[in-house]
Write a protein that holds these residues in place. Structure first.
Motif, PDB file in Angstrom:
ATOM      1  N   HIS A 170      11.662 -35.791 -14.264  1.00 50.53           N
ATOM      2  CA  HIS A 170      11.535 -37.219 -14.589  1.00 50.53           C
ATOM      3  C   HIS A 170      12.472 -38.093 -13.757  1.00 50.53           C
ATOM      4  CE1 HIS A 170      11.166 -40.817 -17.222  1.00 50.53           C
ATOM      5  NE2 HIS A 170       9.987 -40.288 -17.514  1.00 50.53           N
ATOM      6  N   SER A 171      13.444 -37.489 -13.095  1.00 49.75           N
ATOM      7  CA  SER A 171      14.372 -38.243 -12.241  1.00 49.75           C
ATOM      8  C   SER A 171      13.635 -38.946 -11.102  1.00 49.75           C
ATOM      9  CB  SER A 171      15.441 -37.311 -11.661  1.00 49.75           C
ATOM     10  OG  SER A 171      14.840 -36.254 -10.923  1.00 49.75           O
ATOM     11  N   VAL A 225      16.220 -30.881 -10.701  1.00 50.01           N
ATOM     12  CA  VAL A 225      17.580 -31.170 -11.175  1.00 50.01           C
ATOM     13  C   VAL A 225      18.232 -29.893 -11.714  1.00 50.01           C
ATOM     14  CG1 VAL A 225      17.090 -33.580 -11.747  1.00 50.01           C
ATOM     15  CG2 VAL A 225      16.744 -31.804 -13.479  1.00 50.01           C
ATOM     16  N   PHE A 226      19.539 -29.972 -11.873  1.00 52.44           N
ATOM     17  CA  PHE A 226      20.315 -28.873 -12.440  1.00 52.44           C
ATOM     18  C   PHE A 226      19.709 -28.408 -13.761  1.00 52.44           C
ATOM     19  CE2 PHE A 226      23.851 -27.113 -14.849  1.00 52.44           C
ATOM     20  CZ  PHE A 226      24.537 -26.359 -13.922  1.00 52.44           C
ATOM     21  N   PRO A 227      19.534 -27.117 -13.982  1.00 53.85           N
ATOM     22  CA  PRO A 227      20.070 -25.966 -13.234  1.00 53.85           C
ATOM     23  C   PRO A 227      19.152 -25.478 -12.107  1.00 53.85           C
ATOM     24  CG  PRO A 227      19.118 -25.194 -15.284  1.00 53.85           C
ATOM     25  CD  PRO A 227      18.982 -26.700 -15.287  1.00 53.85           C
ATOM     26  N   TYR A 228      18.123 -26.225 -11.749  1.00 52.83           N
ATOM     27  CA  TYR A 228      17.264 -25.971 -10.591  1.00 52.83           C
ATOM     28  C   TYR A 228      16.398 -24.700 -10.727  1.00 52.83           C
ATOM     29  CZ  TYR A 228      20.688 -29.221  -8.660  1.00 52.83           C
ATOM     30  OH  TYR A 228      21.525 -30.284  -8.476  1.00 52.83           O
ATOM     31  N   CYS A 229      15.320 -24.737  -9.937  1.00 52.85           N
ATOM     32  CA  CYS A 229      14.419 -23.584  -9.764  1.00 52.85           C
ATOM     33  C   CYS A 229      13.852 -23.045 -11.075  1.00 52.85           C
ATOM     34  CB  CYS A 229      15.123 -22.445  -9.026  1.00 52.85           C
ATOM     35  SG  CYS A 229      15.602 -22.871  -7.350  1.00 52.85           S
ATOM     36  N   ILE A 235      -0.651 -30.037   3.141  1.00 51.34           N
ATOM     37  CA  ILE A 235       0.207 -31.090   2.600  1.00 51.34           C
ATOM     38  C   ILE A 235       1.639 -30.924   3.121  1.00 51.34           C
ATOM     39  CG2 ILE A 235       1.305 -31.944   0.480  1.00 51.34           C
ATOM     40  CD1 ILE A 235      -1.505 -32.912   0.755  1.00 51.34           C
ATOM     41  N   ASP A 236       2.262 -32.042   3.514  1.00 55.07           N
ATOM     42  CA  ASP A 236       3.673 -32.063   3.905  1.00 55.07           C
ATOM     43  C   ASP A 236       4.507 -32.075   2.633  1.00 55.07           C
ATOM     44  OD1 ASP A 236       6.154 -32.382   4.968  1.00 55.07           O
ATOM     45  OD2 ASP A 236       5.795 -34.387   5.787  1.00 55.07           O
ATOM     46  N   LEU A 237       4.934 -30.884   2.184  1.00 56.48           N
ATOM     47  CA  LEU A 237       5.646 -30.731   0.915  1.00 56.48           C
ATOM     48  C   LEU A 237       7.144 -30.560   1.156  1.00 56.48           C
ATOM     49  CD1 LEU A 237       5.685 -30.195  -2.189  1.00 56.48           C
ATOM     50  CD2 LEU A 237       5.353 -27.768  -1.636  1.00 56.48           C
ATOM     51  N   ARG A 238       7.945 -31.275   0.337  1.00 52.01           N
ATOM     52  CA  ARG A 238       9.402 -31.134   0.378  1.00 52.01           C
ATOM     53  C   ARG A 238       9.945 -31.136  -1.051  1.00 52.01           C
ATOM     54  NH1 ARG A 238       8.099 -30.033   4.725  1.00 52.01           N
ATOM     55  NH2 ARG A 238       8.842 -30.794   6.738  1.00 52.01           N
ATOM     56  N   ILE A 239      11.114 -30.521  -1.232  1.00 51.78           N
ATOM     57  CA  ILE A 239      11.771 -30.509  -2.542  1.00 51.78           C
ATOM     58  C   ILE A 239      13.140 -31.164  -2.397  1.00 51.78           C
ATOM     59  CG2 ILE A 239      12.772 -29.067  -4.362  1.00 51.78           C
ATOM     60  CD1 ILE A 239      10.606 -27.022  -3.805  1.00 51.78           C
ATOM     61  N   PHE A 240      13.423 -32.101  -3.287  1.00 44.40           N
ATOM     62  CA  PHE A 240      14.711 -32.804  -3.277  1.00 44.40           C
ATOM     63  C   PHE A 240      15.506 -32.370  -4.495  1.00 44.40           C
ATOM     64  CE2 PHE A 240      17.161 -36.691  -4.556  1.00 44.40           C
ATOM     65  CZ  PHE A 240      18.155 -36.538  -3.595  1.00 44.40           C
ATOM     66  N   LEU A 241      16.697 -31.822  -4.260  1.00 39.97           N
ATOM     67  CA  LEU A 241      17.571 -31.363  -5.337  1.00 39.97           C
ATOM     68  C   LEU A 241      18.539 -32.485  -5.709  1.00 39.97           C
ATOM     69  CD1 LEU A 241      18.388 -27.790  -3.953  1.00 39.97           C
ATOM     70  CD2 LEU A 241      16.512 -28.488  -5.457  1.00 39.97           C
ATOM     71  N   MET A 242      18.310 -33.082  -6.874  1.00 44.75           N
ATOM     72  CA  MET A 242      19.191 -34.153  -7.349  1.00 44.75           C
ATOM     73  C   MET A 242      20.561 -33.561  -7.674  1.00 44.75           C
ATOM     74  SD  MET A 242      17.580 -37.194  -7.602  1.00 44.75           S
ATOM     75  CE  MET A 242      18.273 -38.103  -8.978  1.00 44.75           C
ATOM     76  N   GLU A 243      21.611 -34.106  -7.073  1.00 40.32           N
ATOM     77  CA  GLU A 243      22.952 -33.580  -7.299  1.00 40.32           C
ATOM     78  C   GLU A 243      23.618 -34.260  -8.488  1.00 40.32           C
ATOM     79  OE1 GLU A 243      25.398 -33.269  -3.863  1.00 40.32           O
ATOM     80  OE2 GLU A 243      23.737 -32.664  -2.564  1.00 40.32           O
ATOM     81  N   ILE A 290      15.116 -30.707   1.127  1.00 44.13           N
ATOM     82  CA  ILE A 290      15.603 -31.818   1.964  1.00 44.13           C
ATOM     83  C   ILE A 290      16.809 -32.481   1.318  1.00 44.13           C
ATOM     84  CG2 ILE A 290      13.389 -32.321   3.066  1.00 44.13           C
ATOM     85  CD1 ILE A 290      13.050 -34.647   1.111  1.00 44.13           C
ATOM     86  N   SER A 291      17.662 -33.050   2.151  1.00 46.22           N
ATOM     87  CA  SER A 291      18.825 -33.799   1.678  1.00 46.22           C
ATOM     88  C   SER A 291      18.413 -35.228   1.336  1.00 46.22           C
ATOM     89  CB  SER A 291      19.899 -33.835   2.769  1.00 46.22           C
ATOM     90  OG  SER A 291      19.425 -34.591   3.886  1.00 46.22           O
ATOM     91  N   LEU A 292      19.373 -35.984   0.771  1.00 43.29           N
ATOM     92  CA  LEU A 292      19.090 -37.380   0.452  1.00 43.29           C
ATOM     93  C   LEU A 292      18.748 -38.166   1.709  1.00 43.29           C
ATOM     94  CD1 LEU A 292      18.963 -39.727  -1.551  1.00 43.29           C
ATOM     95  CD2 LEU A 292      21.438 -40.028  -1.257  1.00 43.29           C
TER      96      LEU A 292
END
Length: 380
Positions: A17-18, A119-123, A141-149, A182-184
């Motif tokens: 939801h982030s 988001v944490f705890p991820y995966c 599709i150009d797929l990326r995953i963003f890990l919210m820190e 990907i990073s921010l």
């Protein structure tokens, strides 16, 4: 990219939801209350955040809207227009992360990018399955995953595990597909850049509109001249000019020059239709490439038109601009006979302001925007 989507850089935001919190920064302030309500009450619908670009390209907007119809051709999306969104770009935020539902909407190569927020705890299993299913079913599709820190719904003690968990998540996702995380900074770049096909197509469509604006600019002087001929008596008749410089109109001003200018602004920007018609002409010319807040720039343009009047009058009247207004009409007439400031101001209005200052200011405003768009988006 499907050729039907030549105006479209569609970015799907999926996952946690982030993603709604991230997209919030693109929402206009006057839409925020509605957005906050919608993001918690989407059901099976979509939030679509679109660039202001689409207001001037209804043919492209219709294509987007048609992507979000149910089986009865009823809309199932809430659109938010924003000037904060990059040119020719839209965010799509589905309520559901069910890959089979999503596949129906981003199949046929409708999306240019898909970004999954984690988001944490991820995966966690739901997110992993979503990523794997998209890769399997929609490999184009150009797929990326963003890990919210940020740590949500967890206690302070979990913060010590954040870096370790981030590193583990990177390994897991990169095992699924190299370069998936990907990073921010990379996230921002992915939003503010477009695929080559989209860039070429958008540039082509925009170049046509830039040509239209350039043609209107080339004809601006003749268009303005016609307007001036039609309104000449209204603007610069002897009676009108005398009103600008009469004693009753300037006696409460700090000085003579300020009195003249204030009278002219009240007359031409308050009572006359000429300036209003000029602003309409400005909007007509610039509208094909307008991807900014047009009302804001209209206010700015009007302020520049007023400033050019004041600055021109100060320059022409020079030292006598700051002469104090005499305390009687007889003394005022004597001053006018002595320094001819009223004659100089009337001549400035007739021969310079309406003939040069006014059209040059409007034309310059259009040219600056035209050149800016050319430089940004590859116009000719």
């Amino acid at each position: 990219m499907n050729v039907q989507n030549k105006y479209l850089n569609a970015i799907f935001l999926l996952g946690d939801h982030s993603r709604f919190d991230y997209a919030e920064k693109f929402i206009e302030k006057n839409q925020m209350v509605d957005y906050e309500h919608m993001k918690h009450n989407l059901d099976s619908n979509f939030i679509v955040i679109v660039s202001e670009f689409y207001r001037n390209h209804p043919e492209a907007l219709i294509k987007i809207e048609n992507q979000f119809l149910n089986k009865d051709d009823e809309p199932r999306s809430r659109f938010y227009f924003t000037k904060n969104m990059p040119y020719a770009t839209c965010f799509v935020l589905p309520a559901l992360n069910n890959v089979y539902e999503i596949e129906k909407d981003i199949n046929c190569k409708w999306a240019s990018k898909v970004i999954i927020f984690d988001v944490f705890p991820y995966c966690e299993e739901e997110i992993r399955i979503l990523a794997e299913s998209i890769i399997e079913k929609m490999p184009y599709i150009d797929l990326r995953i963003f890990l919210m820190e940020t740590i949500r719904r967890f206690g302070y003690t979990d913060m010590t595990d954040l870096n370790r968990t981030l590193a583990e998540a990177n390994e897991i996702y990169n095992d699924i597909k190299q370069g998936l995380v990907i990073s921010l900074a990379e996230l921002e770049r992915s939003i503010y850049s477009t695929d080559t096909d989209i860039s070429i197509a958008c540039s082509h469509g925009l170049r046509e509109n830039l040509k239209k604006v350039k043609n209107r600019l080339d004809n601006f002087d003749s268009d303005y001249e016609v307007m001036l001929i039609i309104s000449d008596d209204e603007l610069t008749s002897i009676e009108k000019l005398n009103q600008l410089c009469n004693y009753d109109g300037v006696k409460h001003s700090k000085n003579v020059g300020e009195g003249f200018v204030n009278n002219a602004i009240k007359e031409y920007f308050g009572k006359s239709d000429f300036i209003e018609s000029l602003i309409v002409l400005y909007h007509e010319i610039i509208s094909p490439i307008c991807i900014w807040d047009s009302q804001k720039y209209e206010v700015l343009l009007i302020e520049h038109l007023k400033s050019s009047l004041k600055n021109g009058a100060q320059k022409r009247l020079s030292k006598i601009y700051d002469n104090k207004v005499p305390d009687s009409e007889l003394k005022y007439r004597s001053l006018m006979a002595e320094d001819n400031s009223d004659v100089i101001f009337k001549k400035f209005i007739c021969e310079e302001y309406f003939e040069k200052f006014l059209p040059d200011t409007v034309k310059k405003f259009i040219e600056v925007k035209h050149n800016t768009i050319c430089n940004l988006y590859g116009g000719e």
